[in-house]
Design a protein around this motif. Structure first.
Motif, short mmCIF file in Angstrom:
data_model
loop_
_atom_site.label_atom_id
_atom_site.label_comp_id
_atom_site.label_asym_id
_atom_site.label_seq_id
_atom_site.Cartn_x
_atom_site.Cartn_y
_atom_site.Cartn_z
N HIS A 54 23.84 -6.61 11.61
CA HIS A 54 24.28 -5.46 11.99
C HIS A 54 25.33 -5.33 13.10
N LEU A 55 26.42 -5.01 12.70
CA LEU A 55 27.70 -4.99 13.69
C LEU A 55 28.08 -6.49 13.92
N GLY A 56 27.81 -7.29 12.85
CA GLY A 56 28.28 -8.65 12.62
C GLY A 56 27.30 -9.91 13.44
N HIS A 57 26.23 -9.05 14.02
CA HIS A 57 25.34 -10.06 14.68
C HIS A 57 24.09 -10.02 13.92
N ARG A 58 23.68 -11.08 13.93
CA ARG A 58 22.22 -11.47 12.99
C ARG A 58 21.05 -10.88 13.72
N ILE A 59 20.49 -10.01 12.98
CA ILE A 59 19.35 -9.30 13.63
C ILE A 59 17.92 -9.92 12.80
N PHE A 60 17.97 -10.73 11.84
CA PHE A 60 16.99 -11.37 11.22
C PHE A 60 17.25 -12.34 10.23
N PRO A 61 16.61 -13.53 10.29
CA PRO A 61 15.88 -14.13 11.39
C PRO A 61 16.62 -14.19 12.57
N GLU A 62 16.01 -14.20 13.90
CA GLU A 62 16.78 -14.30 15.18
C GLU A 62 17.54 -16.04 14.94
N GLY A 63 18.57 -15.96 15.71
CA GLY A 63 19.15 -17.43 15.95
C GLY A 63 20.18 -17.42 14.83
N GLU A 64 21.65 -17.63 14.96
CA GLU A 64 22.61 -17.59 14.23
C GLU A 64 22.65 -18.77 13.14
N THR A 65 21.53 -19.93 13.36
CA THR A 65 21.47 -20.93 12.53
C THR A 65 20.12 -20.85 11.65
N GLU A 66 19.43 -19.69 11.70
CA GLU A 66 18.31 -19.63 11.03
C GLU A 66 18.41 -18.84 10.05
N TYR A 67 17.50 -19.02 8.84
CA TYR A 67 17.63 -18.28 7.58
C TYR A 67 16.11 -17.87 7.00
N PHE A 68 16.19 -16.94 6.32
CA PHE A 68 14.79 -16.80 5.46
C PHE A 68 14.95 -17.01 4.27
N TYR A 69 13.82 -17.76 3.81
CA TYR A 69 13.63 -18.05 2.35
C TYR A 69 12.62 -17.38 1.72
N PRO A 70 12.96 -16.27 0.86
CA PRO A 70 12.10 -15.46 0.20
C PRO A 70 11.24 -16.25 -0.84
N SER A 71 9.93 -15.72 -1.13
CA SER A 71 9.07 -16.12 -2.36
C SER A 71 8.66 -15.08 -2.99
N GLU A 72 7.81 -15.45 -4.15
CA GLU A 72 7.02 -14.39 -4.87
C GLU A 72 6.30 -13.68 -4.05
N PHE A 73 6.07 -14.15 -2.72
CA PHE A 73 5.09 -13.11 -2.13
C PHE A 73 5.76 -12.29 -0.85
N PRO A 74 5.48 -10.93 -1.13
CA PRO A 74 6.15 -10.18 -0.33
C PRO A 74 5.88 -10.35 1.28
N ALA A 75 6.89 -10.53 2.09
CA ALA A 75 7.09 -10.63 3.25
C ALA A 75 7.31 -9.52 4.03
N VAL A 76 6.47 -9.04 4.97
CA VAL A 76 6.77 -7.78 5.71
C VAL A 76 6.84 -8.08 7.36
N PHE A 77 7.88 -7.81 7.91
CA PHE A 77 7.94 -8.10 9.29
C PHE A 77 8.09 -6.96 10.17
N GLY A 78 7.18 -6.94 11.17
CA GLY A 78 7.25 -5.76 12.16
C GLY A 78 8.86 -6.08 12.90
N PHE A 79 9.44 -4.89 13.40
CA PHE A 79 10.76 -5.03 13.83
C PHE A 79 11.08 -3.95 14.63
N GLN A 80 11.69 -4.34 15.70
CA GLN A 80 12.37 -3.15 16.58
C GLN A 80 13.93 -3.29 17.19
N SER A 81 14.95 -2.92 16.23
CA SER A 81 16.21 -3.10 16.31
C SER A 81 16.75 -1.76 16.23
N GLU A 82 17.41 -1.33 17.28
CA GLU A 82 18.10 0.02 17.18
C GLU A 82 19.40 -0.02 16.58
#
Length: 112
Positions: A54-82
């Protein structure tokens, strides 16, 4: 406050790198992002990686060098980003190391 769920699909072509990632723009209302839902398919586990901005800044996952690897299992993350008032776009970016097949990622965002 009411919650509304927004969902979309991003198809990530074969051989997509983080130098030129696949992108999906999601238009959301102003509010607070309360949850993020991500699901892939079993055949692309550890081949597709994604991040949300959002606005060019990574909000998920935290950290500019982190990535999320999706799988067949749904992943739901609680979040608080305005969301910034007046700026309603979130960008989903993804890469795919599979040299043969494109893969789809399903992303949902709950806004309250």
């Amino acid at each position: 406050m009411p919650r509304t769920f927004y969902a979309d699909t991003l198809e990530v072509p074969a051989n997509t790198t983080w130098r030129a990632p696949a992108e999906l723009l999601m238009a959301l209302p102003t509010g607070i992002i309360a949850e993020i839902f991500v699901q892939g398919a079993p055949e692309h586990q550890h081949q597709v990686s994604l991040a949300i901005y959002h606005l060019g800044h990574r909000i998920f996952p935290e950290g500019e060098t982190e990535y999320f690897y999706p799988s067949e299992f749904p992943a739901v993350f609680g979040f608080q980003s305005e969301m910034t008032p007046g700026i309603h776009l979130v960008t989903i970016r993804a890469a795919n190391t599979d040299d043969t097949y494109p893969h789809s990622v399903y992303v949902g965002i709950t806004v309250e």
